[in-house]
Enzyme design. Structure first.
Site, short mmCIF file in Angstrom:
data_model
loop_
_atom_site.label_atom_id
_atom_site.label_comp_id
_atom_site.label_asym_id
_atom_site.label_seq_id
_atom_site.Cartn_x
_atom_site.Cartn_y
_atom_site.Cartn_z
N ALA A 1 2.61 -0.76 14.96
CA ALA A 1 2.99 -1.94 15.38
C ALA A 1 2.90 -1.32 16.85
O ALA A 1 2.65 -2.27 17.76
CB ALA A 1 4.41 -2.15 14.71
N PRO B 1 13.15 -7.97 15.08
CA PRO B 1 14.49 -7.24 14.38
C PRO B 1 14.23 -7.72 13.03
O PRO B 1 14.74 -7.45 11.69
CB PRO B 1 15.45 -8.38 14.98
CG PRO B 1 15.20 -7.91 16.27
CD PRO B 1 13.53 -8.30 15.74
N GLU C 1 8.23 3.74 7.62
CA GLU C 1 8.47 4.81 6.54
C GLU C 1 9.72 5.51 6.66
O GLU C 1 10.65 6.12 6.41
CB GLU C 1 7.43 6.23 6.98
CG GLU C 1 6.41 5.90 6.33
CD GLU C 1 4.67 6.83 6.75
OE1 GLU C 1 5.17 7.42 6.42
OE2 GLU C 1 4.48 6.12 7.54
N LYS D 1 9.56 2.69 18.22
CA LYS D 1 9.24 3.76 17.68
C LYS D 1 9.19 2.86 16.37
O LYS D 1 9.42 1.96 15.66
CB LYS D 1 10.61 5.05 17.66
CG LYS D 1 10.72 5.08 19.41
CD LYS D 1 11.89 6.31 19.27
CE LYS D 1 13.13 5.97 18.60
NZ LYS D 1 13.91 7.30 18.90
N GLY E 1 0.88 -1.40 -0.15
CA GLY E 1 0.36 0.23 0.02
C GLY E 1 0.90 1.12 0.18
O GLY E 1 0.59 2.15 -0.73
N PHE E 2 1.77 1.92 1.33
CA PHE E 2 2.88 2.64 0.94
C PHE E 2 2.11 4.11 0.91
O PHE E 2 2.83 5.19 0.85
CB PHE E 2 3.90 2.19 0.08
CG PHE E 2 3.81 1.23 -0.36
CD1 PHE E 2 4.94 0.54 0.59
CD2 PHE E 2 3.65 0.10 -1.73
CE1 PHE E 2 5.81 -0.80 0.19
CE2 PHE E 2 4.32 -0.72 -1.63
CZ PHE E 2 5.25 -2.11 -1.20
#
Lengths: 185, 762
Positions: free
Chosen positions: B515, B656, B729, B725, B244-245
């Site tokens: 998240a 990770p 993006e 965090k 989607g971005f």
């Protein structure tokens, strides 16, 4: 249609075609997919991709562009990778068609390329993944998985917008190492 | 701290939070079994094809439907003339609509590619053919092709983006060193490989939509308002999203007309945009221009920044791409003046593409910092370190965490930055000129409330459910890890169901917030379910543990008395003993976000309650530093990337393995932005010429070098419940600048307009 039909048509006039809006016959054809015959009604203009997805509900093969530009619809025809969006369903009659749904063993055992994609996190959204995997299987079989650079070159027909490329290359390398007989054949 | 002190990866925490398990949705994806929206089998489907305008401005005087309607298999042809209006919907920010009606097929044309008709037929082939048979009579009007044409003018001021800190003009005038440059970015497109589309089915007044969605509750609200039905009457299903971005968060015009056709026909309708239509049915990143003036003292301390930005928007919609998002907070700058103008032109309304604002902002700023470094004769990394701010220079607040120095150190060390010869063109490999460039990036921590259901099953397994979605972010996996951590369970015992608007609520999976907020909601619900389970074990008269212990722990699917008062009791046995088949908890995090229960609907169906990164005591952001090596063949003008090292601080990484993949994905998209991507506007017709994947170039395998990513983050307790965090993006921000700076280092040519192509370097 004889192969000379287009060549024989005069340059000024297009070859004879059905008038626009004419009924296009739906005819049954038999497609041999993943080791089984499937009888499916298609028009002459139905692509292999739409036959798989819309008529046979084999939706693992994805439509990303319908123009032969993204590779998401990659399947195998007699072992060769082809773009299902640029292949008419009727062209595939008489060929062995392999799609992502038939790649794992009958008992569910993953193909080495599938296992490698999982291990290397070689996808994110997963939409281009069936095409990447089908391409990768062929890439290894073609003997084009000898180096990272070679894999990149021979996998470049398959776009991945999530940018999983480095991991896909790693997965292809890992699978190629696990499939020595295929790589050398 | 030296880079050697930094652990590049968190320890392996097994299946819990911070562990590196593979994606739990991976098996379905590699088998071709993951059913994306367009894969859903729906009985009685009719196929629709969209017809779009070929002029940029004017009116549809009429559309002759005769031939199309007579074509075989055609069921319905909708045009502006025969399509009743819908209700206007409130905006995604929660504002009331300016009008009462919404017409998904309008006679007034404002851009090429605007939808003007829909053809529905029994088969896709029939609909495709019939769509070519429409005869459209246009009345063309003058248009503005893009914001570079003289008539487009300077546009309108955007006062909310104005920043006047100190006196930038005076400070610039007295600065020892000044640079001034203009930077441009073209229209960029999101281009998820899954095209936008949907299947819509009505059952009476209930609407079911299979549509890829980054925001099920927001889109469901929009559809409900369009069709004047209740929110609960809309069910949106989107278990997997093919990328989607930013482009799949909102209900779009093609969704409205497809759902309307389904209602009018009384049959389910499937509409998938053609690839060319994905360039005009919704907007990508707006084209931007920025004028930047930087002033510094002779030591390289920044004194002032003067920033002026321009961006495109459409004639009928305002999209704001905040061009000073990075400018205002990356460096210690006492004097800053920033203004932005928005220029309406005849294009589809631009929208969110990965890091809207921060991305173009960082491109200009980070190129300008490189230019300033050369003007000063300083190392670009040293210049950045010299201007590293101790607190947010814009809000004045302390950073919740800013491990930028650690990122610079780790990235530079791994890359070998110290070996760089700063003279442009000095580093060579045979006939190739090598370029080493670097740049920094940032993305804010956005926060919204979330909601989740956690259910402990009779077999001791756990279910997690929410309407949030996974477009490759790893939501399925990290939410399973969250529950696995609380219950001490292996991941295989946790089942996660997402992507259905009938599930507990979730806000937009955008702004890199999913998240952080959803792990918080799942953690809260899981702990509540665990507490209830323990309460039952301690207090239920039928519990074998009643009266045996005062407290209990839960691990590996069993209840454990801390001092061995009783043997561990499998959860399944407890539930059988007390006659329960499940224990479940539904929890939201409204209160944690300063919201009340009555805010619930608004919080999940609009972004009106999303919190700014400076809402609270701290200023909260993710950070990254990119280091790039490339080779330029000056004879050909070609640029080949050789390697990229990116060190980043996104706090705790929930997984990770998946976070690293996402950062790399942002880097790859940044490579496209730097070297390949850009809408080419034919100004004679206001058309984007390269509206397909052969002409709008995405990075391919062959374009991508080895990429190393290094996490230098530490858990940030202010940013989210579990300390992470934003990741999604971050990776793209600053990457294009690092490449542009490397191109300068290789060639001495400063290319300030993206993408950098052969034409710039030959």
């Amino acid at each position: 249609m004889p192969p000379t039909a287009h060549a024989a048509a005069p340059a000024a006039a297009p070859p004879a075609a059905l008038p626009q809006g004419s009924p296009v016959p739906n005819r049954p054809i038999t497609l041999f997919i993943n080791g089984h015959d499937h009888v499916v009604m298609v028009e002459d203009r139905t692509t292999l991709l739409d036959a798989l997805r819309e008529r046979l509900h084999l939706t693992g093969t994805k439509k990303g562009c319908d123009q032969g530009q993204c590779g998401a619809c990659t399947v195998h025809l007699d072992g060769q990778r082809v773009l299902a969006c640029l292949t008419l369903a009727r062209q595939a009659e008489g060929s062995a068609i392999a799609t992502i749904e038939g790649l794992a063993g009958a008992d569910g055992t993953l193909h080495a390329v599938q296992a490698a994609f999982l291990a290397e996190d070689a996808f994110q959204c997963g939409f281009c993944t069936p095409g990447q995997i089908m391409s990768a299987v062929a890439c290894i079989r073609e003997g084009h998985a000898g180096s990272e650079a070679e894999i990149r070159e021979y996998m470049s027909g398959n776009l991945c917008r999530c940018g999983a490329y480095p991991h896909i290359v790693a997965a292809v390398q890992r699978a190629a190492a696990a499939l020595p007989s295929e790589a050398s054949s | 701290m030296s880079p050697l002190d930094i652990s590049p990866q968190r320890g392996d925490a097994g299946d819990g939070i911070g562990g590196r398990p593979p994606r739990i949705d991976g098996l379905a994806k590699i088998r071709g079994e993951a059913a994306y929206a367009m894969d859903q089998p729906v009985e009685g489907l009719a196929h629709a094809v969209l017809v779009t305008a070929t002029i940029a401005a004017g009116w549809v005087r009429g559309i002759d439907r005769t031939a199309a309607e007579a074509a075989p298999g055609v069921l319905l042809v909708l045009t502006p003339g025969n399509t009743p209006p819908l209700h206007a919907a409130s905006t995604w920010t929660g504002e009331a609509p300016p009008t009462s009606e919404y017409r998904p097929l309008e006679p007034e044309i404002r851009h090429v590619g605007q939808q003007i008709a829909l053809v529905v037929a029994e088969s896709l082939e029939q609909a495709t053919e019939a769509a070519t048979l429409l005869r459209v009579d246009y009345e063309a009007a003058p248009f503005l092709a893009d914001f570079t044409v003289p008539d487009a003018g300077e546009g309108q001021d955007l006062p909310p983006l104005t920043i006047e800190r100190g006196d930038a003009d005076t400070a610039l005038a007295s600065a020892d060193i000044r640079i001034s440059a203009e930077y441009g970015t073209p229209r960029e497109y999101n281009v998820p490989i899954e095209p936008h589309g949907l299947t819509a089915r009505w059952d009476g007044d209930a609407l079911t939509l299979w549509e890829p969605s980054q925001w099920l509750d927001g889109m469901a609200r929009n559809y409900a308002e369009w069709f004047g039905i209740g929110f609960e009457q809309v069910r949106l299903i989107s278990p997997y999203i093919g990328g989607g971005f930013g482009s799949k968060a909102l209900a779009l015009p093609h969704g409205a007309i497809a759902a309307q056709a389904a209602r009018m026909l009384g049959r389910p309708v499937k509409l998938v945009l053609t690839r060319p239509q994905t360039f005009t049915a919704f907007g990508g990143r707006a084209a931007t221009r920025q004028l930047l003036e930087l002033g510094a003292d002779a030591d390289g301390h920044l004194l002032a920044i003067r920033h002026r930005g321009w961006q495109e928007t459409s004639r009928n919609g305002l999209w704001v791409e905040p061009l000073n998002a990075a400018t205002a907070l990356m460096y210690e700058v006492p004097h800053l003046s920033s203004r932005q103008r928005v220029v309406p032109v005849n294009t589809v309304t631009p929208s969110a593409k990965r890091a809207p604002g921060e991305n173009p902002s960082a491109f200009a700023l980070e190129c300008a910092m490189d230019e300033l470094a050369y003007a000063l004769g300083q190392d670009p990394l040293a210049l950045r370190l010299r201007n590293e701010p101790g607190r947010d220079p814009h809000s004045g607040k302390l950073w919740s965490s800013r491990r930028m120095r650690e990122a610079y150190a780790a990235g530079a060390d791994s890359f070998g930055w110290a070996r760089r010869n700063p003279t442009p063109g000095a580093m060579r490999d045979g006939p190739l000129r090598l370029g080493w460039g670097m740049a920094a990036g940032t993305y804010p921590v956005r926060r919204s409330a979330g909601e989740a259901m956690v259910r402990i099953l009779a077999d001791g397994g756990v279910e997690v459910a929410s309407s949030t979605s996974d477009m490759g972010t790893g939501a399925y996996t990290i939410l399973a890890q969250t529950a696995a951590s609380v219950f001490g369970l292996p991941l295989a015992r946790v089942r996660v169901t997402l992507g259905d608007s009938t599930l507990p609520r979730a806000p937009v999976s955008g702004g890199s917030q999913m998240a952080g907020l959803m792990t918080g909601a799942v953690d809260k619900a899981a702990r509540a379910a665990r507490e209830e389970l323990i309460g039952l074990a301690l207090n239920d008269p039928r519990s074998p543990l009643r009266g045996v212990a005062n407290t209990l722990a839960v691990a590996e699917g069993r209840l454990i008395a801390p001092r061995g008062e009783a043997p561990p009791l499998p959860i399944a046995e407890l539930l059988t003993a007390i006659g329960r088949d499940r224990v479940e908890a539904l929890r939201d995090t409204l209160a944690e976000n300063g919201l009340k229960p009555e805010d619930r609907y608004r919080a999940f169906t609009t972004v009106s309650t999303m919190r700014a990164p400076t809402d609270g005591e701290y200023s909260m952001h993710s950070w990254c530093a990119h280091f790039v090596e490339l080779a330029v063949d000056e004879a050909l003008g070609s640029v080949r990337l050789r390697r990229i090292v990116t060190a980043f601080d996104a706090g705790l990484l929930y997984n990770p393995r998946l976070a690293e993949s996402q950062i790399k994905g942002g880097i790859v998209m940044g490579i496209g932005q730097a070297l390949l991507e850009g809408g080419i506007v034919d100004r004679r017709h206001a058309r984007v010429l390269n509206n397909n994947l052969a002409d709008y170039l995405l990075p391919t395998h062959a374009d991508i070098p080895p990429i190393e990513v290094i996490s230098v983050g530490e858990p940030d307790p202010h940013a989210s419940a579990l300390g992470g965090k934003g990741v999604g993006e971050l990776g793209i921000v600053g990457l294009a600048a690092a490449i542009a700076n490397a191109v300068f280092h290789a060639t001495g040519k400063r290319v300030r307009d993206l993408p950098i192509t052969l034409a710039d370097l030959c």
